[in-house]
Design a protein around this motif. Structure first.
Motif, PDB file in Angstrom:
ATOM      1  N   VAL A 191       0.839  -1.203   0.000  1.00 37.79           N
ATOM      2  CA  VAL A 191       0.000   0.000   0.000  1.00 37.79           C
ATOM      3  C   VAL A 191       0.872   1.250   0.000  1.00 37.79           C
ATOM      4  O   VAL A 191       0.617   2.220  -0.727  1.00 37.79           O
ATOM      5  CB  VAL A 191      -0.954  -0.002   1.211  1.00 37.79           C
ATOM      6  N   GLU A 192       1.915   1.241   0.795  1.00 37.56           N
ATOM      7  CA  GLU A 192       2.818   2.390   0.888  1.00 37.56           C
ATOM      8  C   GLU A 192       3.424   2.734  -0.470  1.00 37.56           C
ATOM      9  O   GLU A 192       3.599   3.918  -0.806  1.00 37.56           O
ATOM     10  CB  GLU A 192       3.922   2.070   1.892  1.00 37.56           C
ATOM     11  N   LEU A 193       3.726   1.735  -1.275  1.00 36.85           N
ATOM     12  CA  LEU A 193       4.380   1.948  -2.565  1.00 36.85           C
ATOM     13  C   LEU A 193       3.394   2.109  -3.724  1.00 36.85           C
ATOM     14  O   LEU A 193       3.809   2.362  -4.849  1.00 36.85           O
ATOM     15  CB  LEU A 193       5.329   0.781  -2.865  1.00 36.85           C
ATOM     16  N   SER A 194       2.115   1.961  -3.456  1.00 42.47           N
ATOM     17  CA  SER A 194       1.104   2.008  -4.509  1.00 42.47           C
ATOM     18  C   SER A 194       0.658   3.439  -4.781  1.00 42.47           C
ATOM     19  O   SER A 194       0.951   4.356  -4.020  1.00 42.47           O
ATOM     20  CB  SER A 194      -0.103   1.145  -4.133  1.00 42.47           C
ATOM     21  N   HIS A 195      -0.096   3.609  -5.888  1.00 37.01           N
ATOM     22  CA  HIS A 195      -0.509   4.935  -6.315  1.00 37.01           C
ATOM     23  C   HIS A 195      -2.019   5.108  -6.487  1.00 37.01           C
ATOM     24  O   HIS A 195      -2.500   6.224  -6.579  1.00 37.01           O
ATOM     25  CB  HIS A 195       0.139   5.272  -7.664  1.00 37.01           C
ATOM     26  N   GLY A 196      -2.766   4.028  -6.587  1.00 40.12           N
ATOM     27  CA  GLY A 196      -4.164   4.110  -6.996  1.00 40.12           C
ATOM     28  C   GLY A 196      -5.082   4.757  -5.977  1.00 40.12           C
ATOM     29  O   GLY A 196      -4.814   4.743  -4.771  1.00 40.12           O
ATOM     30  N   GLN A 197      -6.196   5.293  -6.471  1.00 43.18           N
ATOM     31  CA  GLN A 197      -7.228   5.823  -5.587  1.00 43.18           C
ATOM     32  C   GLN A 197      -8.002   4.693  -4.920  1.00 43.18           C
ATOM     33  O   GLN A 197      -8.542   4.868  -3.829  1.00 43.18           O
ATOM     34  CB  GLN A 197      -8.183   6.705  -6.392  1.00 43.18           C
ATOM     35  N   LEU A 198      -8.091   3.540  -5.599  1.00 47.23           N
ATOM     36  CA  LEU A 198      -8.654   2.327  -5.021  1.00 47.23           C
ATOM     37  C   LEU A 198      -7.533   1.318  -4.848  1.00 47.23           C
ATOM     38  O   LEU A 198      -6.652   1.200  -5.715  1.00 47.23           O
ATOM     39  CB  LEU A 198      -9.740   1.734  -5.915  1.00 47.23           C
ATOM     40  N   ILE A 199      -7.576   0.580  -3.737  1.00 47.26           N
ATOM     41  CA  ILE A 199      -6.570  -0.449  -3.459  1.00 47.26           C
ATOM     42  C   ILE A 199      -7.282  -1.794  -3.371  1.00 47.26           C
ATOM     43  O   ILE A 199      -8.190  -1.972  -2.553  1.00 47.26           O
ATOM     44  CB  ILE A 199      -5.832  -0.168  -2.144  1.00 47.26           C
TER      45      ILE A 199
END
Length: 313
Positions: free
Chosen positions: A83-91
């Motif tokens: 999650v920390e490395l992700s970019h999306g508005q939805l996970i």
């Protein structure tokens, strides 16, 4: 792809630990989504098999895949890193041994677009054998709750069931906080209970969108750990006046899972009897789950294991 938001709309986070037998099939089910606006983060959690090599090969042929590797630190911390490395508005979360229906991300995105109050969403699940290829081989499917999930729903049979089923708004995840590091068998349930306790809306989609692989090896031990994790969770979130009823329903869930997955007949009967002793009324409230589970647990000792796996759901 031209978009106002500079990153993919959805981030898919997958922790991987020694999953070489199923990893490729799981990733293919994600890459085959009708919704194309996503990134896939594969986070290797100190695998000692060929998982990392498989991940790198998959990433070499699809630029939506990002591979991250770190020393083994457990599934909760690995998801948090993703999650920390992700970019999306939805996970969206997926485990490395489950399969997604091609319309999964499309339907979740549509729900969140239509309902801005929806903090997280889940769908129905098909339970499949370890060697199954898709949901058509399912022996049974889960159900959803038609209203936003309450803590009591999550402490009972938990209709979300697996993290492979969950999609969360980034803002909601940040409000709730990450998964509790160190938990391995109830970290998903604990996060969901925390979200529901804060009043966030977790809504269901009445479609089968995930195929969950049943595991027959070591299941009895896993059930014991799940039960221990649940009791820690209940200490934080269960209403003291209703904790025995909630525990009875969870024992019913464990008995059903034992029957469905081919654990020993004694294991299924153990959880059914414990649930009845805790609160028989709560255990038997739902006729299909209550009486059917009890009767199945009682007759299971007289049926060979292979037949139980085929019959019970």
């Amino acid at each position: 792809m031209n978009r106002l938001f500079p990153y993919p709309h959805i981030s898919v986070v997958m922790p991987v630990h020694n999953a070489s037998a199923t990893l490729s099939a799981t990733v293919r089910s994600i890459l085959s989504q009708s919704e194309r606006d996503f990134e896939l983060l594969l986070i290797d959690d100190g695998s000692t098999d060929q998982s990392l090599a498989i991940m790198l090969r998959l990433a070499a042929v699809d630029d939506r895949i990002r591979v991250i590797a770190h020393a083994n630190c457990g599934v909760a911390a690995t998801r948090n890193k993703g999650v920390e490395l992700s970019h999306g508005q939805l996970i969206a979360f997926c485990d490395a041994d489950d399969l997604w229906h091609p319309e999964k991300l499309k339907l979740h995105r549509a729900l969140h677009r239509a309902d801005h109050n929806c903090a997280a969403s889940y769908a129905r699940i098909a339970f499949i054998e370890p060697e199954a290829r898709n949901a058509l081989d399912a022996r049974t499917t889960s159900t959803i709750v038609n209203t936003p999930l309450k803590v009591t729903d999550l402490l009972g049979e938990n209709p979300v069931c697996t993290m492979s089923n969950l999609v969360v708004r980034r803002a909601a995840f940040e409000r709730v906080g990450g998964f509790r590091a160190g938990m391995s068998f109830a970290e998903d349930q604990e996060w969901l209970a925390r979200a529901a306790f804060l009043g966030l809306a977790i809504r269901g989609i009445d479609e089968v969108l995930v195929s969950y692989r049943l595991s027959h090896d070591g299941l009895s031990v896993n059930l014991e750990r799940m039960y221990a994790g649940w009791r820690d969770l209940a200490t934080d979130y269960a209403d003291p006046s209703g904790v025995q009823a909630a525990e009875a329903i969870y024992c019913r869930y464990l008995a059903r899972r034992a029957l469905r997955s081919g654990a020993s007949a004694a294991t299924a009967l153990h959880y059914a009897v414990r649930g009845l002793r805790l609160d028989a009324r709560a255990f038997l409230t739902d006729a299909k789950r209550g009486w059917a589970t009890l009767i199945s647990a009682l007759v299971a000792p007289f049926i060979p294991r292979a037949a139980r796996i085929r019959v019970f759901a």
